[in-house]
Scaffold this motif. Structure first.
Motif, PDB file in Angstrom:
ATOM      1  N   LEU A 300       0.904  -1.123  -0.159  1.00  0.00           N
ATOM      2  CA  LEU A 300       0.071  -0.090  -0.019  1.00  0.00           C
ATOM      3  C   LEU A 300       0.735   1.292  -0.272  1.00  0.00           C
ATOM      4  O   LEU A 300       1.619   1.365   0.993  1.00  0.00           O
ATOM      5  N   VAL A 301       1.000   1.939  -1.077  1.00  0.00           N
ATOM      6  CA  VAL A 301       1.585   3.251  -1.084  1.00  0.00           C
ATOM      7  C   VAL A 301       0.764   4.465  -1.340  1.00  0.00           C
ATOM      8  O   VAL A 301      -0.159   4.348  -2.272  1.00  0.00           O
ATOM      9  N   ILE A 302       1.030   5.562  -0.626  1.00  0.00           N
ATOM     10  CA  ILE A 302       0.195   6.657  -0.607  1.00  0.00           C
ATOM     11  C   ILE A 302       1.150   8.070  -1.091  1.00  0.00           C
ATOM     12  O   ILE A 302       2.244   7.963  -0.426  1.00  0.00           O
ATOM     13  N   ASN A 303       0.652   8.763  -1.662  1.00  0.00           N
ATOM     14  CA  ASN A 303       1.405   9.971  -2.070  1.00  0.00           C
ATOM     15  C   ASN A 303       0.829  11.047  -1.386  1.00  0.00           C
ATOM     16  O   ASN A 303      -0.363  11.601  -1.826  1.00  0.00           O
ATOM     17  N   LEU A 304       1.284  11.690  -0.006  1.00  0.00           N
ATOM     18  CA  LEU A 304       0.730  12.580   0.294  1.00  0.00           C
ATOM     19  C   LEU A 304       0.902  14.085  -0.271  1.00  0.00           C
ATOM     20  O   LEU A 304       0.040  14.952   0.055  1.00  0.00           O
ATOM     21  N   LYS A 305       1.800  14.371  -1.104  1.00  0.00           N
ATOM     22  CA  LYS A 305       1.897  15.304  -1.623  1.00  0.00           C
ATOM     23  C   LYS A 305       0.630  15.601  -2.828  1.00  0.00           C
ATOM     24  O   LYS A 305      -0.121  16.784  -2.847  1.00  0.00           O
ATOM     25  N   THR A 306       0.329  14.558  -3.404  1.00  0.00           N
ATOM     26  CA  THR A 306      -0.745  14.209  -4.480  1.00  0.00           C
ATOM     27  C   THR A 306      -2.089  14.642  -3.637  1.00  0.00           C
ATOM     28  O   THR A 306      -3.072  15.321  -3.835  1.00  0.00           O
ATOM     29  N   ALA A 307      -2.169  13.958  -2.343  1.00  0.00           N
ATOM     30  CA  ALA A 307      -3.418  14.234  -1.453  1.00  0.00           C
ATOM     31  C   ALA A 307      -3.742  15.638  -1.249  1.00  0.00           C
ATOM     32  O   ALA A 307      -4.579  16.084  -1.116  1.00  0.00           O
ATOM     33  N   LYS A 308      -2.600  16.354  -0.684  1.00  0.00           N
ATOM     34  CA  LYS A 308      -2.617  17.688  -0.610  1.00  0.00           C
ATOM     35  C   LYS A 308      -3.125  18.552  -1.622  1.00  0.00           C
ATOM     36  O   LYS A 308      -4.019  19.481  -1.360  1.00  0.00           O
ATOM     37  N   GLU A 324       4.684   2.470   2.224  1.00  0.00           N
ATOM     38  CA  GLU A 324       5.444   3.554   1.772  1.00  0.00           C
ATOM     39  C   GLU A 324       4.515   4.840   1.574  1.00  0.00           C
ATOM     40  O   GLU A 324       3.369   4.836   0.980  1.00  0.00           O
ATOM     41  N   VAL A 325       5.215   5.817   2.193  1.00  0.00           N
ATOM     42  CA  VAL A 325       4.584   7.254   2.005  1.00  0.00           C
ATOM     43  C   VAL A 325       5.322   8.157   1.400  1.00  0.00           C
ATOM     44  O   VAL A 325       6.368   8.356   1.685  1.00  0.00           O
ATOM     45  N   ILE A 326       4.884   8.770   0.294  1.00  0.00           N
ATOM     46  CA  ILE A 326       5.520   9.787  -0.322  1.00  0.00           C
ATOM     47  C   ILE A 326       5.263  11.151  -0.182  1.00  0.00           C
ATOM     48  O   ILE A 326       3.995  11.610  -0.128  1.00  0.00           O
ATOM     49  N   GLU A 327       5.930  11.812   0.324  1.00  0.00           N
ATOM     50  CA  GLU A 327       5.640  13.310   1.063  1.00  0.00           C
ATOM     51  C   GLU A 327       6.562  14.481   0.302  1.00  0.00           C
ATOM     52  O   GLU A 327       7.437  13.814  -0.538  1.00  0.00           O
TER      53      GLU A 327
END
Length: 327
Positions: A300-308, A324-327
């Motif tokens: 499960l990989v999440i892009n917090l920059k995209t979420a913002k 993994e969390v991409i910030e």
């Protein structure tokens, strides 16, 4: 020479010839036919993973193994490229996904075919069963019908107010028919209306996003994995941001390209492990007897920059379990 002795000599030669031919064949450098889709640069990490797996098993490209690459720009080119590899009489064909396997399967019933990331080998009829494939095709797989429903569930968890979600799917991908039906059933259970958008070529991406927004899709979309979407993952990520739609994909490479979230197997790991199948086949194993191995590790990989950028708040519990969390 007496007639009986002459016949005996001929008989001995008939027996010895296949052994001589086999010994001669044993001295040749094996060739792997690689059937790919899209620009080779889009699959660079997966190609290197396969090469690394082969190196771990003692294969040195150009010395004791040759890889013949054939890259299709569109699905319509795959049959001829597969046929070309067959005419070259390669020892094994590597066809990563169901789309590529289908083209290779139509081209040959004898040359072994190995896949690394097949979405539904049994459902598409490419193998008779996971334990005993029964033909000339085997490798590693995931179960797209289950994977796609989990992607929909996770997207709904992040956007609980969503009442309509899009589904990008490709009619030319053999595994997408069953997967689409599975997602529709999951949508009914979740109380979500779905808007399936068929994408056959890269020219269909823009119209698919326009169609989703016009249909009232606000909760985001699930993109069923395919060679086409993978090859154009950066474009998909850009379109998702442009239309303000969070997307859930199958591989983390989509998230690294700017997509919102992914849930699926590690494609590079599967490609590396596919080398084991190739090695066994080159050493004489019958693909019909090599069980299909299913992916056991999912990310499960999440892009917090995209979420913002999408003004989304990701639940803390999902961030905690994310690989993994991409910030």
């Amino acid at each position: 020479m007496k007639r009986r002795e002459f016949i005996s000599l001929l008989g001995g030669a008939a027996v010895a010839w296949p052994l001589f031919a086999t010994a001669q064949q044993a001295g040749k450098v094996p060739r792997i036919g690689y059937l790919g889709f899209g620009p080779s640069s889009a699959r660079a990490s997966q190609v290197e993973a396969l090469r690394a797996g082969l190196r771990d098993l003692g294969y040195v490209e150009g010395k004791n193994v040759i890889i013949e690459f054939r890259w299709a720009e569109g699905v319509d080119q795959l049959p001829e490229l597969a046929a070309e590899l067959v005419r070259m009489n390669v020892d094994v064909i590597f066809a990563n996904t169901s789309t590529l396997v289908e083209a290779a399967r139509r081209a040959t019933k004898t040359i072994p075919i190995v896949f690394a990331n097949h979405a539904d080998p049994v459902g598409t009829g490419h193998v008779a069963g996971l334990a005993r494939p029964g033909g000339n095709i085997t490798g590693l797989s995931q179960v797209l019908t289950e994977l796609a429903t989990k992607q929909l569930e996770k997207l709904k968890e992040i956007v609980p107010q969503a009442t309509r979600i899009g589904v990008l799917w490709n009619p030319t991908t053999p595994s997408h028919g069953p997967a689409l039906q599975a997602v529709k059933l999951a949508g009914q259970k979740l109380g979500v209306a779905l808007d399936p958008e068929p994408i056959r070529t890269a020219d269909d991406f823009d119209s698919a996003f326009t169609s989703m927004t016009q249909a009232g899709v606000r909760g985001g979309f699930v993109a069923l994995g395919s060679p086409l979407s993978y090859s154009y993952r950066f474009r998909l990520a850009d379109l998702a941001l442009k239309h303000g739609l969070p997307g859930c994909f199958d591989l983390k490479e989509f998230v690294e390209a700017g997509g919102f979230m992914s849930y699926g197997p590690d494609a590079n790991d599967l490609n590396r492990r596919a080398a084991v199948y190739i090695d066994k086949i080159l050493k004489g194993a019958n693909p019909a007897d090599l069980p299909v191995e299913q992916a056991s590790k999912y990310q499960l990989v999440i892009n917090l920059k995209t979420a913002k950028a999408l003004d989304l708040t990701v639940p803390p519990n999902l961030l905690t379990i994310a690989d993994e969390v991409i910030e």
